[in-house]
Design a protein around this motif. Structure first.
Motif, PDB file in Angstrom:
ATOM      1  N   ILE A  87      45.078  65.947  31.286  1.00 23.00           N
ATOM      2  CA  ILE A  87      45.597  67.247  30.874  1.00 23.00           C
ATOM      3  C   ILE A  87      44.412  68.194  30.715  1.00 23.00           C
ATOM      4  CG2 ILE A  87      46.907  68.528  29.145  1.00 23.00           C
ATOM      5  CD1 ILE A  87      48.247  65.901  28.356  1.00 23.00           C
ATOM      6  N   GLU A  88      44.407  69.248  31.508  1.00 27.72           N
ATOM      7  CA  GLU A  88      43.392  70.284  31.407  1.00 27.72           C
ATOM      8  C   GLU A  88      44.025  71.504  30.723  1.00 27.72           C
ATOM      9  OE1 GLU A  88      40.256  70.038  32.336  1.00 27.72           O
ATOM     10  OE2 GLU A  88      40.416  68.017  33.179  1.00 27.72           O
ATOM     11  N   VAL A  89      43.659  71.746  29.498  1.00 29.30           N
ATOM     12  CA  VAL A  89      44.262  72.810  28.711  1.00 29.30           C
ATOM     13  C   VAL A  89      43.599  74.136  29.053  1.00 29.30           C
ATOM     14  CG1 VAL A  89      44.724  73.648  26.374  1.00 29.30           C
ATOM     15  CG2 VAL A  89      44.839  71.195  26.878  1.00 29.30           C
ATOM     16  N   SER A  90      44.411  75.155  29.250  1.00 33.85           N
ATOM     17  CA  SER A  90      43.887  76.479  29.558  1.00 33.85           C
ATOM     18  C   SER A  90      43.704  77.299  28.291  1.00 33.85           C
ATOM     19  CB  SER A  90      44.831  77.217  30.511  1.00 33.85           C
ATOM     20  OG  SER A  90      44.412  78.547  30.703  1.00 33.85           O
ATOM     21  N   ASN A  91      42.559  77.947  28.193  1.00 33.16           N
ATOM     22  CA  ASN A  91      42.345  78.907  27.114  1.00 33.16           C
ATOM     23  C   ASN A  91      42.862  80.292  27.479  1.00 33.16           C
ATOM     24  OD1 ASN A  91      39.629  76.977  26.810  1.00 33.16           O
ATOM     25  ND2 ASN A  91      40.607  77.525  24.880  1.00 33.16           N
ATOM     26  N   ILE A  92      43.183  80.506  28.744  1.00 33.11           N
ATOM     27  CA  ILE A  92      43.673  81.801  29.190  1.00 33.11           C
ATOM     28  C   ILE A  92      45.167  81.904  28.896  1.00 33.11           C
ATOM     29  CG2 ILE A  92      43.987  83.347  31.155  1.00 33.11           C
ATOM     30  CD1 ILE A  92      41.112  83.022  30.248  1.00 33.11           C
ATOM     31  N   ILE A  93      45.535  82.826  28.042  1.00 31.06           N
ATOM     32  CA  ILE A  93      46.929  83.036  27.690  1.00 31.06           C
ATOM     33  C   ILE A  93      47.640  83.829  28.777  1.00 31.06           C
ATOM     34  CG2 ILE A  93      48.499  83.948  25.945  1.00 31.06           C
ATOM     35  CD1 ILE A  93      46.720  81.532  25.127  1.00 31.06           C
ATOM     36  N   ASP A  94      46.985  84.862  29.276  1.00 28.78           N
ATOM     37  CA  ASP A  94      47.568  85.659  30.349  1.00 28.78           C
ATOM     38  C   ASP A  94      46.433  86.363  31.093  1.00 28.78           C
ATOM     39  OD1 ASP A  94      49.261  86.947  32.058  1.00 28.78           O
ATOM     40  OD2 ASP A  94      50.446  87.936  30.524  1.00 28.78           O
ATOM     41  N   ASN A  95      46.422  86.198  32.437  1.00 28.97           N
ATOM     42  CA  ASN A  95      45.462  86.943  33.252  1.00 28.97           C
ATOM     43  C   ASN A  95      46.106  88.152  33.913  1.00 28.97           C
ATOM     44  OD1 ASN A  95      47.007  85.809  35.290  1.00 28.97           O
ATOM     45  ND2 ASN A  95      45.436  84.335  35.911  1.00 28.97           N
ATOM     46  N   PHE A  96      47.388  88.369  33.633  1.00 25.16           N
ATOM     47  CA  PHE A  96      48.127  89.558  34.080  1.00 25.16           C
ATOM     48  C   PHE A  96      48.197  89.676  35.607  1.00 25.16           C
ATOM     49  CE2 PHE A  96      46.181  90.570  29.956  1.00 25.16           C
ATOM     50  CZ  PHE A  96      47.326  90.830  29.213  1.00 25.16           C
TER      51      PHE A  96
END
Length: 649
Positions: A389-398
């Motif tokens: 599992i690679e968790v993303s810190n990016i919530i939204d890159n729009f």
């Protein structure tokens, strides 16, 4: 007869040993991914036995005569060994008289009675014909058959039924029937088979054991699918679904060590994927994890996840009261989550979906394992599925839209960082007395962390000290508290961190941006991109200030990527410096780019690769390998690790 290798991953990596001096054996459990089987009706039970990574030119059709593979790509025909060594190629397989009529595509082919039969289409994908080719040199034999336009216009695939000597094909989209043509009567139309359900985007077909198997790149909620069709009744059964694939293409059926069904997947890059599937003999007791619904795509930090798996009883007996468990460990192997559920009853050849207790990722990497616990199970090899599992810190890159946000007028998508989309205030210039907020729809769970922060990349032209963008947080969406603000002129993209420490310990935290302007003076406004969340404080992102104890190479992020990706690694605490190299290779073992080649002290590093080689040239789309090595001198490696990444233009 030479047989294809059990997995192409092992073949590629074996070749890389000689070329770049490393060995990384792919875990069989990792290859047995959770997309192996997802039947709509439970009649067939196929599982993946291997994957080959093959040349990107082998991308459309596939067939075999029992000795060689035959592939197509646009107007080309290829002949290879079972190890994918090129034997012959016809660079322009489409006859000249068809080229003159704008034919430009060879579809999924079939081998029949010593010849290759290939469907050809023109540039508007109509007027389908079938051409016949010699298997020795791939030359056109001079024989071709035009399909009756009243029966069929499109012709993406063709499959020979050895029992009747009929050839079957269909349209491409929204297929509700198949057409059969008699090979002994100049492809005269014979019959039409009405299907029990509509299938779409049919790319390939092949007969095996009396049934027709169709490969479709339909991209539904299961992924791309393979269907089994009974041509006597028209009954359609989904037997295989492959998630996270680009586009399924041709399909072949031949019994060999690597499997029975062999399915092409086109990636659009320099390397394509060749899947192999097998059908096991039935056992009295045999349950397995057949699908992982969650976690699947890269989860987002602090957003709750409900792990969910499908258990499939492929045994001949009904089963009662056995457990299925989910265990999650952190990056160094510490167990941080465990939950078990009981399956009270599952009939033979039936399936059941099991949901587990909610879990919140707070770190970058995890290891997840699902497993069944049936004491009478006669095949324990398929009881466990493991995934990274690679968790993303990016919530939204729009990049796509604003569907994750709640707002009225006043916000639009505009040009962001790296010439992709970003969020922007609207109109430009902004109006006086603006009071406009945009809220992220879902909440974040900060219950288990002591410190967290929001990261934003921004450009702003706001009236200094008078007009502000406030970053705010709330636990109830009513009472909002300011985390910080932006004002004044910032003409280049800058990253700013805002502390959420006062909200840690809460299981429901909402975020919004709030633009407030005064009654006089305006400017162009503010742009926002790449909103992220991190553990830690703005001056100490968790892990950034603690010196590592071991070497570690992490999966690049994002992956796949098109503009740039970041490769992160850690160098542990030692009394002396180590020489560190980080290099990019293609699948042939050729060095593409050296990113790092210098002594480095203990610490955590992140290096950006923008998809260019050592000469600054942009590389082609495809699969690449990156290797981290730590040298002690005298040619001895203290540490070596390799991972794969996918570059898509």
């Amino acid at each position: 007869m030479r047989t294809a290798g059990y997995t192409g991953i092992l073949l590629v990596e074996a070749a890389m040993i000689a070329l770049i001096g490393f060995l990384q054996t792919a875990s069989a459990n990792d290859q047995r991914d959770s997309d192996q089987i997802r039947p709509a009706t439970l009649e067939d039970h196929w599982y993946r036995t291997g994957i080959d990574y093959i040349d990107g030119d082998y991308s459309q059709g596939v067939a075999t005569d029992g000795k060689y593979w035959y592939f197509t790509h646009k107007e080309k025909l290829f002949k290879t060994t079972y190890d994918f060594e090129l034997v012959a190629v016809n660079e322009l397989a489409i006859p000249q008289f068809l080229l003159d009529r704008a034919y430009d595509h060879v579809g999924d082919i079939d081998y029949f009675e010593g010849k290759i039969y290939a469907p050809l289409e023109d540039e508007i994908r109509k007027n389908a014909v079938v051409c016949v080719y010699d298997t020795t040199n791939l030359n056109y034999t001079g024989k071709y058959y035009a399909l009756n336009q009243e029966d069929q216009t499109h012709g993406p695939w063709i499959a020979a039924d050895p029992q009747t000597r009929y050839f079957y094909t269909s349209e491409f989209s929204n297929v509700t029937w198949l057409n059969a043509y008699d090979s002994q009567k100049n492809f005269a139309f014979v019959r039409q088979v009405q299907l029990s359900r509509m299938i779409t985007r049919v790319q390939g077909g092949v007969f095996y054991d009396g049934f027709l198997y169709l490969a479709c790149d339909c991209g539904d909620s299961y992924g791309d699918n393979v269907y089994k069709v009974d041509v006597s009744s028209g009954n359609v059964t989904r037997i295989i679904s492959i998630a996270n694939t680009d586009e399924l293409e041709g399909i072949e059926a031949y019994e060999m060590d690597s499997g029975i069904l062999h399915i092409m997947s086109e990636t659009g890059g320099s390397t394509n994927i060749f899947y192999h599937y097998e059908k096991p003999e039935p056992l009295a007791h045999n349950v397995r994890i057949s699908h992982i619904k969650s976690p699947r795509a890269t989860p987002v930090i602090f957003k709750p996840i409900i792990p969910e798996a499908t258990v499939h009883n492929i045994g001949e007996s009904d089963e009662q009261d056995f457990r299925i468990s989910c265990v999650i460990t952190d990056s160094i192997g510490n167990e941080i989550y465990r939950d078990s559920q009981t399956v009270s009853n599952i009939a033979s050849y039936d399936s059941v979906t099991v949901k587990f207790a909610s879990w919140v990722p707070v770190e970058k990497q995890y290891r997840c394992m699902f497993f069944t616990e049936l004491s009478s199970d006669l095949n324990t090899d398929d009881d466990t599925v493991r995934l990274n599992i690679e968790v993303s810190n990016i919530i939204d890159n729009f990049d796509n839209n604003l569907e994750k946000w709640d707002f009225n007028d006043g916000w639009i998508l505009s040009i962001g960082r790296n010439n992709t989309n970003g969020l922007a205030s609207n109109p430009r210039p902004y109006e006086n007395n603006t009071d406009n907020a945009i809220r992220y729809l879902t909440h974040f769970n900060l219950e288990s962390v002591n410190a967290a922060c929001i990261s934003l990349w921004t450009k702003n032209r706001l009236e200094d000290g008078k007009d502000f963008l406030y970053v705010e947080a709330s636990t109830d969406k009513v009472n909002w508290f300011q985390l910080g603000s932006l004002t004044g002129q910032q003409l280049s993209w800058v990253q700013t961190l805002f502390s959420l420490q006062s909200f840690c310990g809460n299981d429901s935290v909402f975020i919004r941006f709030h633009l407030i302007t005064d009654a006089s003076g305006t400017d162009s406004g503010i742009r926002i991109d790449d909103m992220g969340l991190f553990s830690g404080t703005p001056t100490h992102i968790e892990g950034e200030g603690e010196l590592p104890q071991i070497f570690e190479l992490f999966q690049n992020f994002p992956n796949p990527f098109n503009l740039q990706t970041v490769i992160s690694y850690e160098v542990p605490v030692f009394s002396d410096l180590r020489s560190i190299t980080l290099k990019i290779y293609n699948l042939l073992g050729q060095e593409i780019r050296t990113l790092v080649n210098e002594p480095q002290p203990a610490g955590k590093y992140g290096v950006t690769w923008e998809g260019r080689d050592n000469d600054g040239r942009e590389v082609t789309s495809g699969i690449y390998l990156y290797q981290l090595r730590a040298h002690m001198g005298l040619g001895i490696d203290e540490f070596s690790s390799v991972k794969k990444m996918v570059y898509l233009k």
